[in-house]
Design a protein around this motif. Structure first.
Motif: not given
Ligand SMILES: [Fe+2]
Ligand SMILES: [Fe+2]
Length: 214
Positions: A18, A20-21, A30
């Motif tokens: 996924d 990510e911030t 990632k």
């Protein structure tokens, strides 16, 4: 710490991770390798949403980028899909992306004396004949480290071999295969010093390969 035991083999299909911030809004990532929170050795897939920008920063031990999608920019220029960049130790820039982009980024992994700035548009650079039916596009060599794109035609087998100084691969297109697994486009592989394999492909496949640095 993420995947920082360089004696271990790692393979990650980055499509399975996924986003990510990051510390900057509209910049996602990632994480593939990471030594510290926001410094030091790191390897990541980074996405700039359209209009995203990053603060001016210095790369203490260099920054290596392959533009996977879109157009990446900084005050020195615009870098389209397929551009290979090396920003050497001590370099500074203020990156942004007007239309958005996705990057493969290796941060702070340069030899301290590897000071050349490199910018290669791989979409407009000649392939050279390699072993067997492989085609090779050399991108950078410094001491024992070699970086290249390698294009495999369909149904090509390479000889079984041992990686002196390890091998790192990002699969750009197609599917890379060896006796340990199958690695579709978007997979990142790291195999340690003295690891061995017998790679092949069934379909045409292009990989970014770095050897001799581990
Ligand atoms: Fe940077
Ligand atoms: Fe290999």
């Amino acid at each position: 710490m993420i995947n920082m035991n360089l004696d271990q083999s790692v393979s990650i299909n980055t499509n399975d991770l996924d986003w990510e911030t990051s510390p900057k809004p509209n910049v996602l990532r990632k994480k593939l390798e990471r030594a510290l929170a926001e410094a030091g050795h790191a390897t990541s897939i980074v996405q700039y949403k359209a209009g995203a920008s990053f603060d001016p920063h210095t790369h203490p031990n260099g920054e290596e980028i392959l533009v996977l999608e879109g157009v990446f920019s900084d005050e020195n220029g615009d870098y389209g899909k397929g551009t290979y960049l090396r920003n050497p130790p001590g370099s500074t820039h203020k990156p942004f992306s007007n239309e958005g982009c996705i990057l493969f980024v290796k941060l702070n992994q340069f030899s301290p004396s590897d000071l050349s700035r490199i910018c290669i548009d791989t979409s407009n650079t000649a392939w050279l004949p390699g072993q067997g039916n492989l085609q090779v596009m050399p991108l950078h060599t410094f001491e024992d480290e070699h970086v290249a794109l390698v294009k495999w035609p369909e149904n090509e087998y390479f000889q079984p071999h041992t990686h002196f100084g390890g091998e790192e691969i990002y699969v750009i297109s197609g599917e890379f295969i060896d006796e340990h697994g199958s690695y579709p486009a978007g997979t990142w592989l790291r195999n340690p010093h003295l690891s061995k394999h017998h790679p092949f492909v069934k379909e045409e496949t292009i990989i970014l390969v770095k050897v001799g640095h581990l």
